[in-house]
Motif scaffolding. Sequence first.
Motif, PDB file in Angstrom:
ATOM      1  N   VAL A  66       0.860  -1.184   0.000  1.00 40.45           N
ATOM      2  CA  VAL A  66       0.000   0.000   0.000  1.00 40.45           C
ATOM      3  C   VAL A  66       0.896   1.234   0.000  1.00 40.45           C
ATOM      4  O   VAL A  66       1.276   1.739   1.058  1.00 40.45           O
ATOM      5  CB  VAL A  66      -0.925   0.026   1.240  1.00 40.45           C
ATOM      6  N   PRO A  67       1.284   1.744  -1.177  1.00 40.89           N
ATOM      7  CA  PRO A  67       2.191   2.895  -1.248  1.00 40.89           C
ATOM      8  C   PRO A  67       1.684   4.113  -0.482  1.00 40.89           C
ATOM      9  O   PRO A  67       2.467   4.889   0.049  1.00 40.89           O
ATOM     10  CB  PRO A  67       2.270   3.183  -2.758  1.00 40.89           C
ATOM     11  N   ASN A  68       0.367   4.311  -0.441  1.00 44.52           N
ATOM     12  CA  ASN A  68      -0.199   5.464   0.285  1.00 44.52           C
ATOM     13  C   ASN A  68      -0.854   4.993   1.592  1.00 44.52           C
ATOM     14  O   ASN A  68      -1.997   5.330   1.904  1.00 44.52           O
ATOM     15  CB  ASN A  68      -1.210   6.194  -0.583  1.00 44.52           C
ATOM     16  N   LYS A  69      -0.103   4.245   2.360  1.00 43.42           N
ATOM     17  CA  LYS A  69      -0.625   3.609   3.576  1.00 43.42           C
ATOM     18  C   LYS A  69      -1.195   4.639   4.555  1.00 43.42           C
ATOM     19  O   LYS A  69      -2.261   4.426   5.151  1.00 43.42           O
ATOM     20  CB  LYS A  69       0.490   2.803   4.236  1.00 43.42           C
ATOM     21  N   LYS A  70      -0.498   5.769   4.732  1.00 40.59           N
ATOM     22  CA  LYS A  70      -0.978   6.785   5.666  1.00 40.59           C
ATOM     23  C   LYS A  70      -2.332   7.343   5.235  1.00 40.59           C
ATOM     24  O   LYS A  70      -3.208   7.600   6.063  1.00 40.59           O
ATOM     25  CB  LYS A  70       0.036   7.927   5.777  1.00 40.59           C
ATOM     26  N   GLU A  71      -2.491   7.510   3.943  1.00 41.72           N
ATOM     27  CA  GLU A  71      -3.752   8.032   3.420  1.00 41.72           C
ATOM     28  C   GLU A  71      -4.900   7.063   3.694  1.00 41.72           C
ATOM     29  O   GLU A  71      -6.000   7.469   4.089  1.00 41.72           O
ATOM     30  CB  GLU A  71      -3.599   8.275   1.921  1.00 41.72           C
ATOM     31  N   VAL A  72      -4.622   5.786   3.504  1.00 44.51           N
ATOM     32  CA  VAL A  72      -5.626   4.751   3.753  1.00 44.51           C
ATOM     33  C   VAL A  72      -5.976   4.700   5.242  1.00 44.51           C
ATOM     34  O   VAL A  72      -7.151   4.630   5.617  1.00 44.51           O
ATOM     35  CB  VAL A  72      -5.123   3.379   3.275  1.00 44.51           C
ATOM     36  N   LEU A  73      -4.961   4.746   6.085  1.00 41.07           N
ATOM     37  CA  LEU A  73      -5.198   4.717   7.540  1.00 41.07           C
ATOM     38  C   LEU A  73      -6.019   5.927   7.976  1.00 41.07           C
ATOM     39  O   LEU A  73      -6.879   5.816   8.861  1.00 41.07           O
ATOM     40  CB  LEU A  73      -3.866   4.675   8.292  1.00 41.07           C
ATOM     41  N   GLY A  74      -5.758   7.085   7.354  1.00 40.97           N
ATOM     42  CA  GLY A  74      -6.543   8.275   7.668  1.00 40.97           C
ATOM     43  C   GLY A  74      -8.019   8.065   7.364  1.00 40.97           C
ATOM     44  O   GLY A  74      -8.893   8.435   8.160  1.00 40.97           O
ATOM     45  N   SER A  75      -8.300   7.448   6.220  1.00 40.60           N
ATOM     46  CA  SER A  75      -9.691   7.170   5.856  1.00 40.60           C
ATOM     47  C   SER A  75     -10.350   6.230   6.871  1.00 40.60           C
ATOM     48  O   SER A  75     -11.520   6.408   7.229  1.00 40.60           O
ATOM     49  CB  SER A  75      -9.752   6.534   4.463  1.00 40.60           C
ATOM     50  N   LEU A  76      -9.595   5.241   7.336  1.00 37.19           N
ATOM     51  CA  LEU A  76     -10.141   4.300   8.314  1.00 37.19           C
ATOM     52  C   LEU A  76     -10.355   4.963   9.674  1.00 37.19           C
ATOM     53  O   LEU A  76     -11.343   4.686  10.356  1.00 37.19           O
ATOM     54  CB  LEU A  76      -9.214   3.093   8.438  1.00 37.19           C
ATOM     55  N   HIS A  77      -9.426   5.839  10.071  1.00 37.78           N
ATOM     56  CA  HIS A  77      -9.623   6.600  11.318  1.00 37.78           C
ATOM     57  C   HIS A  77     -10.902   7.427  11.226  1.00 37.78           C
ATOM     58  O   HIS A  77     -11.651   7.543  12.208  1.00 37.78           O
ATOM     59  CB  HIS A  77      -8.431   7.519  11.582  1.00 37.78           C
ATOM     60  N   SER A  78     -11.156   7.992  10.058  1.00 36.41           N
ATOM     61  CA  SER A  78     -12.367   8.790   9.860  1.00 36.41           C
ATOM     62  C   SER A  78     -13.613   7.923  10.013  1.00 36.41           C
ATOM     63  O   SER A  78     -14.584   8.319  10.679  1.00 36.41           O
ATOM     64  CB  SER A  78     -12.335   9.440   8.472  1.00 36.41           C
ATOM     65  N   CYS A  79     -13.595   6.737   9.412  1.00 36.11           N
ATOM     66  CA  CYS A  79     -14.737   5.822   9.525  1.00 36.11           C
ATOM     67  C   CYS A  79     -14.983   5.415  10.976  1.00 36.11           C
ATOM     68  O   CYS A  79     -16.130   5.403  11.451  1.00 36.11           O
ATOM     69  CB  CYS A  79     -14.495   4.572   8.682  1.00 36.11           C
ATOM     70  N   ILE A  80     -13.904   5.093  11.674  1.00 37.34           N
ATOM     71  CA  ILE A  80     -14.032   4.688  13.079  1.00 37.34           C
ATOM     72  C   ILE A  80     -14.561   5.846  13.919  1.00 37.34           C
ATOM     73  O   ILE A  80     -15.436   5.671  14.779  1.00 37.34           O
ATOM     74  CB  ILE A  80     -12.669   4.200  13.622  1.00 37.34           C
ATOM     75  N   GLY A  81     -14.036   7.050  13.657  1.00 34.83           N
ATOM     76  CA  GLY A  81     -14.499   8.233  14.387  1.00 34.83           C
ATOM     77  C   GLY A  81     -15.984   8.491  14.171  1.00 34.83           C
ATOM     78  O   GLY A  81     -16.720   8.806  15.117  1.00 34.83           O
ATOM     79  N   ASN A  82     -16.443   8.340  12.929  1.00 37.19           N
ATOM     80  CA  ASN A  82     -17.871   8.548  12.644  1.00 37.19           C
ATOM     81  C   ASN A  82     -18.740   7.514  13.348  1.00 37.19           C
ATOM     82  O   ASN A  82     -19.819   7.845  13.876  1.00 37.19           O
ATOM     83  CB  ASN A  82     -18.110   8.483  11.135  1.00 37.19           C
ATOM     84  N   ALA A  83     -18.273   6.269  13.361  1.00 38.51           N
ATOM     85  CA  ALA A  83     -19.033   5.220  14.040  1.00 38.51           C
ATOM     86  C   ALA A  83     -19.118   5.500  15.540  1.00 38.51           C
ATOM     87  O   ALA A  83     -20.187   5.373  16.154  1.00 38.51           O
ATOM     88  CB  ALA A  83     -18.387   3.859  13.782  1.00 38.51           C
ATOM     89  N   LEU A  84     -18.002   5.888  16.127  1.00 39.93           N
ATOM     90  CA  LEU A  84     -17.977   6.181  17.564  1.00 39.93           C
ATOM     91  C   LEU A  84     -18.853   7.384  17.902  1.00 39.93           C
ATOM     92  O   LEU A  84     -19.489   7.427  18.964  1.00 39.93           O
ATOM     93  CB  LEU A  84     -16.539   6.429  18.013  1.00 39.93           C
ATOM     94  N   MET A  85     -18.895   8.368  16.997  1.00 41.17           N
ATOM     95  CA  MET A  85     -19.731   9.541  17.243  1.00 41.17           C
ATOM     96  C   MET A  85     -21.208   9.149  17.254  1.00 41.17           C
ATOM     97  O   MET A  85     -21.984   9.624  18.080  1.00 41.17           O
ATOM     98  CB  MET A  85     -19.466  10.612  16.181  1.00 41.17           C
ATOM     99  N   ILE A  86     -21.589   8.263  16.341  1.00 39.84           N
ATOM    100  CA  ILE A  86     -22.974   7.773  16.306  1.00 39.84           C
ATOM    101  C   ILE A  86     -23.299   7.023  17.592  1.00 39.84           C
ATOM    102  O   ILE A  86     -24.405   7.127  18.135  1.00 39.84           O
ATOM    103  CB  ILE A  86     -23.196   6.859  15.082  1.00 39.84           C
ATOM    104  N   LEU A  87     -22.306   6.279  18.098  1.00 38.71           N
ATOM    105  CA  LEU A  87     -22.514   5.487  19.321  1.00 38.71           C
ATOM    106  C   LEU A  87     -22.412   6.321  20.588  1.00 38.71           C
ATOM    107  O   LEU A  87     -22.619   5.814  21.692  1.00 38.71           O
ATOM    108  CB  LEU A  87     -21.489   4.341  19.356  1.00 38.71           C
ATOM    109  N   GLY A  88     -22.053   7.616  20.435  1.00 37.76           N
ATOM    110  CA  GLY A  88     -22.021   8.515  21.581  1.00 37.76           C
ATOM    111  C   GLY A  88     -20.701   8.606  22.314  1.00 37.76           C
ATOM    112  O   GLY A  88     -20.610   9.303  23.329  1.00 37.76           O
ATOM    113  N   ASP A  89     -19.667   7.915  21.820  1.00 33.35           N
ATOM    114  CA  ASP A  89     -18.348   7.980  22.466  1.00 33.35           C
ATOM    115  C   ASP A  89     -17.544   9.111  21.814  1.00 33.35           C
ATOM    116  O   ASP A  89     -16.643   8.888  21.001  1.00 33.35           O
ATOM    117  CB  ASP A  89     -17.621   6.647  22.307  1.00 33.35           C
ATOM    118  N   THR A  90     -17.872  10.347  22.186  1.00 31.99           N
ATOM    119  CA  THR A  90     -17.291  11.512  21.508  1.00 31.99           C
ATOM    120  C   THR A  90     -15.798  11.685  21.789  1.00 31.99           C
ATOM    121  O   THR A  90     -15.062  12.188  20.944  1.00 31.99           O
ATOM    122  CB  THR A  90     -18.037  12.797  21.909  1.00 31.99           C
TER     123      THR A  90
END
Length: 486
Positions: free
Chosen positions: A306-330
């Motif tokens: 994955v040449p752009n590994k950091k970029e991919v990890l950033g996208s996954l952090h965003s997904c996890i953050g959105n899920a946690l926000m929905i679940l109320g763990d701000t």
Amino acid sequence: MSDTGGDHDSHKPKGIFSSLMADGDWLFIKGEYKKAIDSFTTALTLKPGDKSCFVGRSKCYLKMGKSEDALRDAEASLEGDETYFEGLYQKAEALYHMGEFEFALVFYHRGQKLRPQIQEFRLGIQKAQEAIENSVGSPSSVKLKLKGDLSFLQKDEERALPITAIQHLTTEKKKQTQKIPKSEKTTRQLLGEFYSDKKYLETLLKDEDLVKSKTKDGERLQDVIKSCLSYLDNCTEFWCQEKPLCTRERDPKKNHRHSSPVEPAQFLLKSLDDIDAELTSGNAEGGLKKAEEVMKIVQEWSKRDVPNKKEVLGSLHSCIGNALMILGDTDKALEHHQKDLELAKQCKLSDAMSRALDNIGRIYAQTGQLTQAIESWEKKIPLIRGGLEKTWLFHEIGWCCLELSRHEEARDYGIRSVAAADEIADEKWQINANVLVAQSELKLGNFESCVSHFERALTHAKLQEDDSAVNAIQKALDDAKQHLPQ
């Protein structure tokens, strides 16, 4: 005392610039294009090179029939960032109004690839294609006079395709190897959405009159089109460079060197689609679990995988953050969005930075930390693209300012939100933005302006047939009218 005064003075140009921008937007909506141009021009003296100013002034020129001036400002907005969506759209519009339909189509296509969710680019493609088809029977009859800077087309082979983070990894440069013949089916699978663009470029290449045209630098359009096709061929070749598809099928044992049974690009694209589907359907726990699993897999992969590994990890952090926000763990959600922002800054990815700042601002606003929300969202302003994003962001910042009793700032942001909502003709946001301005003007004692904006909001609410909004706005309007001089 002197230090305090100095700080105050340093903020004045910023306030004046914002006011001039808001005035320009409002005058444009009112149809006073000459005055709007004057406002944008004055704003540019305070902040030379501001992209939004150039786009705003370009729109005014276009309304006045000055297409070449509109094109010049649109190109100025793209200097230093040829992926600026609003500048690309404005350039396409200017070229379209100049009758340069083929080149307008090029920029509509480029904008759509960068931001497929913006319907203006899709509509632009449709109207440009229709104009080409209606031009004296066939494309061959259209004589092109190349205008504007199309140099980016000649350099596209030196850049990654402007698509999502996951798709970027398939465009990493490799040493040249012998090309392997591929079927049309394979090419279509590998190029995905760009396959139709490849076929369109190939069709253009068959137009003898078209390809004889030259750019302002003297290069034949034929060479420009060929360079684009060559780049798409190189992208297609990437998947087959390390190991041909047919060889992989004969050697299944080595095909499992990744944690996933498929190649990284396909695996990640499917995984992100699955995560998005879970979150969209309301299954935040399922989306969170899937995102965390994918992140563990990606963290084990090498940079070669994955040449752009950091970029991919950033996208996954965003997904996890959105899920946690929905679940109320701000708190944990904020941590993940801040990691997304940090990775975006490291990779210098403006879209990812915009995404992270947006989410961070939402969390601060949701938890009542309005000052921090404003700070985060104001950092996002230079990165915003489409009209809907613009009107939403200006409204949210203005609302936070209103809650903090920063009434003048609330009004100014409200005016900018109104201008953006009017531009895209979104009645829902026209209601919200006008109500924000009205509430701000009421607090400032500007009762006539307050009544005027409540009346505008009421008109839009009636058009929407939103009874609850009509009733609420009518009551607020009646109360505001009590303050008018009898």
